[in-house]
Design a protein around this motif. Structure first.
Motif, PDB file in Angstrom:
ATOM      1  N   MET A   1     102.841 -15.356  12.158  1.00 61.85           N
ATOM      2  CA  MET A   1     102.467 -16.757  12.068  1.00 61.85           C
ATOM      3  C   MET A   1     101.598 -17.014  10.840  1.00 61.85           C
ATOM      4  SD  MET A   1     101.626 -18.379  15.783  1.00 61.85           S
ATOM      5  CE  MET A   1     100.686 -17.004  16.414  1.00 61.85           C
ATOM      6  N   SER A   2     101.691 -18.213  10.312  1.00 64.01           N
ATOM      7  CA  SER A   2     100.840 -18.571   9.181  1.00 64.01           C
ATOM      8  C   SER A   2      99.419 -18.824   9.662  1.00 64.01           C
ATOM      9  CB  SER A   2     101.374 -19.837   8.498  1.00 64.01           C
ATOM     10  OG  SER A   2     101.133 -20.969   9.321  1.00 64.01           O
ATOM     11  N   LEU A   3      98.506 -18.882   8.741  1.00 67.65           N
ATOM     12  CA  LEU A   3      97.108 -19.153   9.079  1.00 67.65           C
ATOM     13  C   LEU A   3      96.969 -20.510   9.750  1.00 67.65           C
ATOM     14  CD1 LEU A   3      94.122 -18.377   8.940  1.00 67.65           C
ATOM     15  CD2 LEU A   3      94.093 -19.195   6.575  1.00 67.65           C
ATOM     16  N   VAL A   4      97.672 -21.514   9.254  1.00 62.84           N
ATOM     17  CA  VAL A   4      97.614 -22.851   9.850  1.00 62.84           C
ATOM     18  C   VAL A   4      98.078 -22.806  11.300  1.00 62.84           C
ATOM     19  CG1 VAL A   4      98.630 -25.173   9.766  1.00 62.84           C
ATOM     20  CG2 VAL A   4      97.857 -24.079   7.662  1.00 62.84           C
ATOM     21  N   GLU A   5      99.143 -22.066  11.574  1.00 67.15           N
ATOM     22  CA  GLU A   5      99.654 -21.953  12.950  1.00 67.15           C
ATOM     23  C   GLU A   5      98.661 -21.227  13.843  1.00 67.15           C
ATOM     24  OE1 GLU A   5     104.486 -21.765  12.216  1.00 67.15           O
ATOM     25  OE2 GLU A   5     103.269 -19.989  11.778  1.00 67.15           O
ATOM     26  N   LEU A   6      98.035 -20.173  13.325  1.00 66.82           N
ATOM     27  CA  LEU A   6      97.055 -19.428  14.121  1.00 66.82           C
ATOM     28  C   LEU A   6      95.864 -20.314  14.488  1.00 66.82           C
ATOM     29  CD1 LEU A   6      97.127 -16.034  12.208  1.00 66.82           C
ATOM     30  CD2 LEU A   6      97.703 -16.346  14.624  1.00 66.82           C
ATOM     31  N   ARG A 138      97.741 -21.114   2.977  1.00 62.63           N
ATOM     32  CA  ARG A 138      97.471 -21.123   4.419  1.00 62.63           C
ATOM     33  C   ARG A 138      98.745 -21.330   5.230  1.00 62.63           C
ATOM     34  NH1 ARG A 138      94.498 -25.293   6.000  1.00 62.63           N
ATOM     35  NH2 ARG A 138      93.322 -24.226   7.606  1.00 62.63           N
ATOM     36  N   GLU A 139      99.755 -21.926   4.601  1.00 61.86           N
ATOM     37  CA  GLU A 139     101.026 -22.150   5.291  1.00 61.86           C
ATOM     38  C   GLU A 139     101.987 -20.983   5.129  1.00 61.86           C
ATOM     39  OE1 GLU A 139     102.241 -25.815   3.538  1.00 61.86           O
ATOM     40  OE2 GLU A 139     100.698 -26.972   4.600  1.00 61.86           O
ATOM     41  N   GLY A 140     101.561 -19.955   4.364  1.00 63.02           N
ATOM     42  CA  GLY A 140     102.373 -18.743   4.280  1.00 63.02           C
ATOM     43  C   GLY A 140     103.032 -18.481   2.948  1.00 63.02           C
ATOM     44  N   ARG A 141     102.851 -19.381   1.963  1.00 58.11           N
ATOM     45  CA  ARG A 141     103.449 -19.150   0.645  1.00 58.11           C
ATOM     46  C   ARG A 141     102.434 -18.383  -0.197  1.00 58.11           C
ATOM     47  NH1 ARG A 141     104.839 -24.335   1.895  1.00 58.11           N
ATOM     48  NH2 ARG A 141     103.539 -25.411   0.349  1.00 58.11           N
TER      49      ARG A 141
END
Length: 197
Positions: A1-6, A138-141
């Motif tokens: 999961m991305s940081l935002v999702e966590l 934070r979204e994974g990129r």
């Protein structure tokens, strides 16, 4: 999961630990010692109520009320901004540890800590890690991230995963992750000070 999702899925304790860990890693900018946030960590471990959290927070603010490591006269570009971001993290900490309030704080701390590490990274590539890229990270990129920012992003993810996976038992390893990050940032701050002095 991305940081935002966590962050979106974390519970109140995980969110408080996430925000606190970001602040803890940036304590060198505030002129604090390594133990200054221990009362707040202890409150998360022993389920201290919101009232105790608020009291401990005020004590911490009192101890960190002075000037940070960098003065305005001799700071390099980015350093004053980094100190200001760290001070805002501390100022924005909610007096009540409700899930809604700590979620907003944890999210803001995450962004601020990544920006601080980007500002202070001696190996950053301005083109590869432009100022508006923190949200993308934070979204994974994560391609092209500077080393200090990449390490901070990993630590933020790790803290949230530890709390999500282990509950209160995740606090100790989360604190260890944060302590490691604080040592790294303190070394960066020290190297910059020596270079100026």
């Amino acid at each position: 999961m991305s940081l935002v999702e966590l962050i979106g899925q974390a519970d109140e304790r995980g969110l408080a630990a996430s925000g606190l860990a970001c602040l803890d890693r940036c304590v060198p900018l505030l002129g604090g010692d390594d133990e200054v946030l221990r009362p707040l960590w202890a409150g998360l471990a022993d389920d201290a109520g919101a009232e105790e959290w608020g009291e401990r927070l005020e004590q911490v603010r009192g101890k960190l009320g002075g000037d940070g490591e960098f003065g305005t006269d001799d700071a390099e570009p980015g350093e004053d901004e980094a100190v200001l971001l760290a001070r805002r993290m501390l100022a924005a900490a909610p007096a009540e540890r409700s899930a809604a309030e700590v979620r907003v704080w944890a999210d803001a701390c995450s962004v601020a800590a990544l920006r601080i590490h980007r500002l202070l990274d001696p190996l950053k590539d301005a083109d590869a890690d432009a100022g508006d890229s923190v949200d993308a990270r934070r979204e994974g990129r994560t391609e092209g991230m500077s080393p200090l920012v990449a390490a901070e992003l990993r630590r933020q993810v790790t803290v949230l995963e530890l709390l999500a996976g282990h509950g209160p038992a995740g606090l100790r390893p989360a604190l260890e992750v944060s302590t490691e990050g604080r040592r790294v940032l303190r070394a960066v701050v020290s190297r910059r000070s020596r270079r100026r002095g």
